[in-house]
Design a protein around this motif. Structure first.
Motif, mmCIF file in Angstrom:
data_model
loop_
_atom_site.group_PDB
_atom_site.id
_atom_site.type_symbol
_atom_site.label_atom_id
_atom_site.label_comp_id
_atom_site.label_asym_id
_atom_site.label_seq_id
_atom_site.Cartn_x
_atom_site.Cartn_y
_atom_site.Cartn_z
ATOM 1 N N GLY A 262 2.832 14.774 5.042
ATOM 2 C CA GLY A 262 3.856 13.736 4.870
ATOM 3 C C GLY A 262 5.061 14.343 4.151
ATOM 4 N N GLY B 169 5.738 14.486 1.028
ATOM 5 C CA GLY B 169 5.320 15.297 -0.119
ATOM 6 C C GLY B 169 4.756 16.643 0.300
ATOM 7 N N GLY B 170 3.887 16.640 1.302
ATOM 8 C CA GLY B 170 3.242 17.886 1.732
ATOM 9 C C GLY B 170 4.238 18.867 2.323
ATOM 10 N N LEU C 273 -2.526 21.237 6.339
ATOM 11 C CA LEU C 273 -3.630 20.619 7.089
ATOM 12 C C LEU C 273 -3.373 19.114 7.145
ATOM 13 N N ALA D 223 -3.452 13.626 11.042
ATOM 14 C CA ALA D 223 -2.889 12.953 12.226
ATOM 15 C C ALA D 223 -2.751 13.946 13.382
ATOM 16 N N GLU E 211 6.504 10.930 10.710
ATOM 17 C CA GLU E 211 6.580 9.832 9.748
ATOM 18 C C GLU E 211 6.587 8.522 10.519
ATOM 19 N N ILE F 109 14.062 4.471 4.487
ATOM 20 C CA ILE F 109 13.717 4.717 3.096
ATOM 21 C C ILE F 109 15.019 4.823 2.308
ATOM 22 N N GLN F 110 14.976 4.379 1.064
ATOM 23 C CA GLN F 110 16.150 4.516 0.200
ATOM 24 C C GLN F 110 15.982 5.766 -0.646
ATOM 25 N N THR G 148 -6.560 17.662 11.597
ATOM 26 C CA THR G 148 -7.450 18.355 10.659
ATOM 27 C C THR G 148 -7.545 17.545 9.376
ATOM 28 N N ILE H 21 -9.206 16.999 5.872
ATOM 29 C CA ILE H 21 -10.054 17.715 4.924
ATOM 30 C C ILE H 21 -11.049 16.727 4.293
ATOM 31 N N VAL I 127 -1.983 8.143 -0.500
ATOM 32 C CA VAL I 127 -2.546 7.123 -1.385
ATOM 33 C C VAL I 127 -4.078 7.129 -1.425
ATOM 34 N N ARG J 159 7.091 -4.331 8.257
ATOM 35 C CA ARG J 159 8.337 -3.575 8.348
ATOM 36 C C ARG J 159 8.837 -3.533 9.782
ATOM 37 N N LEU K 129 -0.062 15.950 -5.628
ATOM 38 C CA LEU K 129 1.404 15.836 -5.493
ATOM 39 C C LEU K 129 1.728 14.585 -4.687
ATOM 40 N N ASP L 27 2.147 10.769 -3.482
ATOM 41 C CA ASP L 27 1.329 9.561 -3.653
ATOM 42 C C ASP L 27 -0.104 9.876 -4.072
ATOM 43 N N ALA M 192 11.802 1.762 -5.120
ATOM 44 C CA ALA M 192 12.169 2.682 -4.025
ATOM 45 C C ALA M 192 12.186 4.136 -4.495
ATOM 46 N N CYS N 25 11.010 9.832 -3.484
ATOM 47 C CA CYS N 25 11.889 10.604 -4.388
ATOM 48 C C CYS N 25 11.044 11.378 -5.391
HETATM 49 C C1 LIG Z 1 7.037 -0.556 2.247
HETATM 50 C C2 LIG Z 1 7.332 0.730 1.543
HETATM 51 C C3 LIG Z 1 8.641 1.066 1.273
HETATM 52 C C4 LIG Z 1 8.926 2.248 0.597
HETATM 53 N N1 LIG Z 1 10.242 2.527 0.322
HETATM 54 C C5 LIG Z 1 10.530 3.657 -0.350
HETATM 55 C C6 LIG Z 1 11.890 3.960 -0.641
HETATM 56 O O1 LIG Z 1 12.793 3.217 -0.265
HETATM 57 N N2 LIG Z 1 12.154 5.112 -1.336
HETATM 58 C C7 LIG Z 1 11.161 5.971 -1.733
HETATM 59 O O2 LIG Z 1 11.470 6.997 -2.353
HETATM 60 N N3 LIG Z 1 9.861 5.684 -1.468
HETATM 61 C C8 LIG Z 1 9.524 4.578 -0.793
HETATM 62 N N4 LIG Z 1 8.217 4.289 -0.500
HETATM 63 C C9 LIG Z 1 7.164 5.226 -0.942
HETATM 64 C C10 LIG Z 1 7.032 6.421 -0.011
HETATM 65 O O3 LIG Z 1 6.826 5.978 1.313
HETATM 66 C C11 LIG Z 1 5.853 7.293 -0.416
HETATM 67 O O4 LIG Z 1 5.851 7.469 -1.798
HETATM 68 C C12 LIG Z 1 5.918 8.659 0.247
HETATM 69 O O5 LIG Z 1 5.948 8.531 1.641
HETATM 70 C C13 LIG Z 1 4.714 9.504 -0.196
HETATM 71 O O6 LIG Z 1 4.666 10.705 0.528
HETATM 72 P P1 LIG Z 1 3.354 11.579 0.468
HETATM 73 O O7 LIG Z 1 3.621 12.759 1.347
HETATM 74 O O8 LIG Z 1 2.932 11.811 -0.924
HETATM 75 O O9 LIG Z 1 2.218 10.675 1.123
HETATM 76 P P2 LIG Z 1 2.079 10.191 2.643
HETATM 77 O O10 LIG Z 1 3.378 9.897 3.250
HETATM 78 O O11 LIG Z 1 1.040 9.130 2.646
HETATM 79 O O12 LIG Z 1 1.507 11.469 3.389
HETATM 80 C C14 LIG Z 1 0.163 11.871 3.238
HETATM 81 C C15 LIG Z 1 -0.219 12.635 4.493
HETATM 82 O O13 LIG Z 1 -1.533 13.141 4.315
HETATM 83 C C16 LIG Z 1 -2.287 12.898 5.474
HETATM 84 N N5 LIG Z 1 -3.687 12.843 5.036
HETATM 85 C C17 LIG Z 1 -4.292 11.862 4.342
HETATM 86 N N6 LIG Z 1 -5.577 12.202 4.079
HETATM 87 C C18 LIG Z 1 -5.762 13.434 4.600
HETATM 88 C C19 LIG Z 1 -6.869 14.334 4.627
HETATM 89 N N7 LIG Z 1 -8.029 14.013 4.051
HETATM 90 N N8 LIG Z 1 -6.712 15.520 5.244
HETATM 91 C C20 LIG Z 1 -5.525 15.853 5.841
HETATM 92 N N9 LIG Z 1 -4.454 15.041 5.843
HETATM 93 C C21 LIG Z 1 -4.560 13.850 5.213
HETATM 94 C C22 LIG Z 1 -1.758 11.593 6.019
HETATM 95 O O14 LIG Z 1 -2.017 11.446 7.404
HETATM 96 C C23 LIG Z 1 -0.259 11.746 5.726
HETATM 97 O O15 LIG Z 1 0.427 12.395 6.768
HETATM 98 C C24 LIG Z 1 7.876 3.115 0.178
HETATM 99 C C25 LIG Z 1 6.561 2.778 0.454
HETATM 100 C C26 LIG Z 1 6.277 1.605 1.130
HETATM 101 C C27 LIG Z 1 4.844 1.251 1.387
#
Ligand SMILES: Cc1cc2nc3c(=O)[nH]c(=O)nc-3n(C[C@H](O)[C@H](O)[C@H](O)COP(=O)(O)OP(=O)(O)OC[C@H]3O[C@@H](n4cnc5c(N)ncnc54)[C@H](O)[C@@H]3O)c2cc1C
Length: 402
Positions: free
Chosen positions: A18, A20-21, A38, A41, A46, A51-52, A136, A138, A169, A191, A296, A298, A308, A312
């Motif tokens: 995602g 973060g990754g 890894l 999906a 995405e 997103i803001q 993949t 994990i 999450v 959404r 790192l 979520d 929001a 970030c």
């Molecule tokens: C309605 C809504 C509105 C939002 N609006 C904003 C905003 O305006 N501004 C902002 O800054 N943030 C916003 N956010 C928050 C933001 O979307 C998240 O904080 C951000 O996307 C987190 O990114 P991430 O890469 O940590 O996690 P994710 O985007 O959840 O990515 C995690 C990735 O890991 C993969 N994965 C999960 N488990 C495994 C596993 N076991 N093995 C391999 N892969 C795996 C998933 O498929 C996914 O691709 C919002 C969230 C929501 C719900």
């Protein structure tokens, strides 16, 4: 799951592709590491939503070397606006034009999620040796000596010199090292991204806009040069919610907005997909790093979306991880401790502030009246001062003092 390979030759494993990754992959590549992402999906990408981004996200993009790329894909709003959804009254307005940019050194923007993801991925691929494995998932992590080994759902083993758990999450990495429970909010989100022609003309504002009502709110803002609009509707569910996504219905959404003013109510008919997200966060924790593995985004600090800042924070995490490694050399445990020490209090403040903001948004009765008076007559400067802790983040000072 063991190995005797010299770990320096191994890639850094990143669980999750995602925002973060991919940002972590880019930060690591900039420090000269080979990276293996890894992702469970079938393809990297995405969800189709906006997103803001606060100025702190742009400071992070610059530190990751993709500032111009990201800026080129964003829409710059003139203001953030809050209205009361019962009577259309203006509750607060924060200009995000020139004075805002001068104050924070960067803009406030709205952007399609896919456009940030693409910018990060392009940067990572241009910068270093990045391997991405999709499909993949994990399932287990083991550390031995100076290596980390993960096992995926096919029983395949991946060995790295470290592991960044950016798996969102419901992180498997967090589950293994922390094992804490989620805090289901009971709030449900629908959404939509809507083409300009389908979006109500009297709401086509160049603003991050929110309508706040008793136990609900609605958000809208432009995307992609104003050719599309992002819509998010959120309400307190009457049901006992479980964290996750499932099918919902137009009728369900309509049942929560019966007292909403007609202007804002137009928004609830816009989603075309009736998938509902029941949201959750977790209590902030004081340790994210375990030997050569860390969390790192979520996975580290799942946050309700009300300020929001989730993405970030993930971007800031990635920059800070890169800086900690630069200072800590190849001593992973030490660098990861510095990384978490630099991030824990700040991200916990975001988690707690988001909860509080949700309460303010959804106020009813006398609390609503208090909310509507909160920002009366407040100058932009006072708003900016209050936002300094959040938007004033800089990569140059992101590491904790020794
Ligand atoms: C309605 C809504 C509105 C939002 N609006 C904003 C905003 O305006 N501004 C902002 O800054 N943030 C916003 N956010 C928050 C933001 O979307 C998240 O904080 C951000 O996307 C987190 O990114 P991430 O890469 O940590 O996690 P994710 O985007 O959840 O990515 C995690 C990735 O890991 C993969 N994965 C999960 N488990 C495994 C596993 N076991 N093995 C391999 N892969 C795996 C998933 O498929 C996914 O691709 C919002 C969230 C929501 C719900």
């Amino acid at each position: 799951m063991s190995t005797s390979i010299s770990s320096r030759a191994l890639p850094v494993l990143v669980a999750g592709g995602g925002i973060g990754g991919v940002a972590a992959a880019l930060a690591l590549a900039r420090q000269g590491f080979a990276v293996k992402v890894l992702e469970q999906a079938p393809q990297l990408g995405e969800i189709g939503a906006g997103i803001q981004l606060g100025p702190n996200a742009f400071a992070a993009f610059d530190a990751l070397g993709i500032g111009e790329l990201a800026r080129g894909r964003a829409v710059y709003t003139d203001e953030m606006v809050m209205h009361d959804a019962l009577d259309e009254r203006l509750v607060g307005r924060i200009p995000t034009g020139e004075a805002f940019r001068a104050r924070f050194g960067n803009p406030y923007a709205v952007i399609h999620r896919a456009d940030i993801h693409t910018s990060l991925l392009e940067g990572a691929r241009a910068h270093g040796h990045i391997e991405t494995l999709t499909g993949t998932r994990i399932e287990a992590v083991q550390q031995e000596g100076d290596t980390v080994t993960v096992r995926d759902q096919h029983g395949q083993i991946h060995v790295g010199q470290a592991l960044i758990g950016a798996d969102g999450v419901k992180s498997v990495v967090r589950q293994q090292y922390v094992g804490d429970a989620a805090r289901v909010s009971g709030h449900v989100v629908y959404r939509a991204v809507v083409e300009k022609n389908d979006f109500p003309e009297d709401l086509r504002w160049n603003a991050a806009s929110i309508w706040v009502g008793p136990n609900y709110h609605l958000v809208h803002y432009p995307l992609r040069g104003g050719e599309q609009y992002n819509v998010v509707v959120t309400f307190h569910s009457r049901e006992q919610e479980e964290w996750g996504v499932r099918e919902g219905s137009r009728q369900e959404v309509q049942s929560y907005y019966s007292d909403c003013c007609p202007r804002a109510r137009q928004l609830i008919d816009l989603p075309k997909s009736w998938k509902r997200w029941a949201t959750a966060d977790r209590e902030p924790i004081g340790q994210w790093s375990f030997g050569r593995a860390t969390l790192l985004g979520d996975a580290a600090h799942p946050t309700l979306q009300y300020i929001a800042q989730g993405a970030c924070m993930a971007l800031e995490d990635a920059v800070t991880l890169g800086q900690a490694l630069k200072r800590g050399g190849n001593d992973w445990p030490q660098a990861l401790r510095l990384y978490e020490r630099s991030r824990i209090a700040r991200t916990a403040r975001v988690v707690l502030s988001a909860r509080e903001m949700g309460r303010i948004f959804h106020a009813s009765g006398v609390e609503r009246l208090v909310r509507n008076d909160l920002w009366k007559g407040r100058t932009p400067q006072r708003f900016y001062d209050a936002m300094e802790w959040l938007y004033g983040w800089k990569a140059e000072t992101c590491l904790a003092e020794d």
